[in-house]
Design a protein around this motif. Structure first.
Motif, short mmCIF file in Angstrom:
data_model
loop_
_atom_site.label_atom_id
_atom_site.label_comp_id
_atom_site.label_asym_id
_atom_site.label_seq_id
_atom_site.Cartn_x
_atom_site.Cartn_y
_atom_site.Cartn_z
N PHE A 70 50.70 38.50 44.41
CA PHE A 70 50.07 40.19 45.04
C PHE A 70 48.38 39.51 43.99
CE2 PHE A 70 54.33 40.56 46.09
CZ PHE A 70 54.05 40.86 47.16
N MET A 71 47.74 39.52 44.51
CA MET A 71 46.45 39.33 43.95
C MET A 71 45.14 40.16 44.52
SD MET A 71 45.12 35.36 44.46
CE MET A 71 43.92 35.79 44.25
N LYS A 72 43.67 40.47 43.99
CA LYS A 72 42.50 40.57 44.77
C LYS A 72 42.36 39.18 44.68
CE LYS A 72 42.62 44.74 41.46
NZ LYS A 72 41.31 45.42 40.09
N GLY A 73 41.81 39.59 46.20
CA GLY A 73 41.15 38.09 46.83
C GLY A 73 42.31 36.81 47.11
N SER A 74 41.84 36.16 47.58
CA SER A 74 42.86 34.51 48.03
C SER A 74 42.78 33.44 46.94
CB SER A 74 42.45 33.90 49.37
OG SER A 74 40.22 33.47 48.87
N ALA A 75 43.75 32.57 47.12
CA ALA A 75 43.95 31.36 45.60
C ALA A 75 42.34 30.60 45.93
CB ALA A 75 44.76 30.44 46.29
N LEU A 76 41.65 30.41 46.84
CA LEU A 76 40.12 29.67 46.85
C LEU A 76 39.11 30.58 46.85
CD1 LEU A 76 40.63 28.11 50.43
CD2 LEU A 76 41.15 26.66 48.13
N PHE A 77 39.00 31.84 46.45
CA PHE A 77 38.73 33.10 46.73
C PHE A 77 39.28 33.96 45.35
CE2 PHE A 77 34.48 35.51 47.43
CZ PHE A 77 34.21 34.80 46.37
N PRO A 78 39.21 33.64 44.62
CA PRO A 78 39.55 35.43 44.06
C PRO A 78 38.51 36.25 43.38
CG PRO A 78 40.28 33.09 43.02
CD PRO A 78 39.44 32.84 43.52
N GLN A 79 39.25 37.15 43.40
CA GLN A 79 38.06 38.54 43.64
C GLN A 79 37.99 39.24 42.07
OE1 GLN A 79 35.81 39.30 45.82
NE2 GLN A 79 35.69 37.53 46.30
N CYS A 80 38.86 38.99 41.18
CA CYS A 80 39.30 39.02 39.68
C CYS A 80 39.26 38.16 38.21
CB CYS A 80 39.41 40.75 39.62
SG CYS A 80 41.35 40.40 39.21
N GLY A 81 38.54 38.37 37.34
CA GLY A 81 38.96 37.53 36.56
C GLY A 81 40.70 37.31 36.33
N PHE A 82 41.23 37.85 35.99
CA PHE A 82 42.84 38.35 35.91
C PHE A 82 43.39 37.14 37.08
CE2 PHE A 82 41.50 42.29 34.11
CZ PHE A 82 41.77 41.52 32.64
N SER A 83 42.64 38.04 37.92
CA SER A 83 43.47 36.72 39.85
C SER A 83 43.52 35.26 39.40
CB SER A 83 43.17 37.76 40.90
OG SER A 83 43.68 38.63 41.08
N SER A 84 41.90 35.33 38.76
CA SER A 84 41.48 33.90 39.25
C SER A 84 42.67 32.84 37.83
CB SER A 84 39.95 34.00 37.96
OG SER A 84 39.69 32.52 38.80
N ARG A 85 42.36 34.05 36.60
CA ARG A 85 43.71 32.59 35.51
C ARG A 85 45.18 32.95 36.05
NH1 ARG A 85 44.86 35.74 29.71
NH2 ARG A 85 43.97 37.42 30.64
N ALA A 86 45.02 33.61 36.69
CA ALA A 86 46.55 33.62 37.37
C ALA A 86 46.98 32.54 38.43
CB ALA A 86 46.97 34.83 38.15
N ILE A 87 45.87 32.94 39.47
CA ILE A 87 45.61 30.91 40.07
C ILE A 87 45.70 30.16 39.53
CG2 ILE A 87 44.67 30.16 42.08
CD1 ILE A 87 46.23 32.47 42.97
#
Length: 104
Positions: free
Chosen positions: A20-37
């Motif tokens: 569960f994240m902010k944004g999508s795998a291709l376009f994360p909307q926060c740094g934490f989500s980007s790091r998780a992906i």
């Protein structure tokens, strides 16, 4: 059980690995989500994502579901693992790889 909780439960129980994240795998909307992906992609495991920004009920409901106040949230085989900081710690120690390998 609320509709949002039922939907979250279906997602968590219906996918081996779900983030569960902010944004999508291709376009994360926060740094934490980007790091998780980045961690999941590096480990080359199949996973599903849920963009909490698209659904306010899911965004609030996931925090109550896990009793965890922040997003992203990783679930493996129906179990809450944690957010991006915990994912990073587990990745660095090798624990996340073991957990995901055991679930594969």
């Amino acid at each position: 059980m609320s509709e949002a909780k039922e939907r979250i439960d279906a997602l968590v129980q219906g996918n081996d690995v779900v983030l569960f994240m902010k944004g999508s795998a291709l376009f994360p909307q926060c740094g934490f989500s980007s790091r998780a992906i980045a961690i999941l992609d590096h480990l080359e495991v199949p996973y599903e994502t849920v963009d909490v920004l698209q659904d306010q009920e899911i965004r609030q409901g996931i925090k109550e579901y896990s009793d965890w106040p922040t997003i992203p949230q990783l679930y493996v085989k129906g179990e809450f693992v944690g957010g991006s900081d915990i994912m990073m710690e587990m990745f660095e120690s090798g624990e996340l790889q073991q957990l995901l390998k055991a679930e594969a």
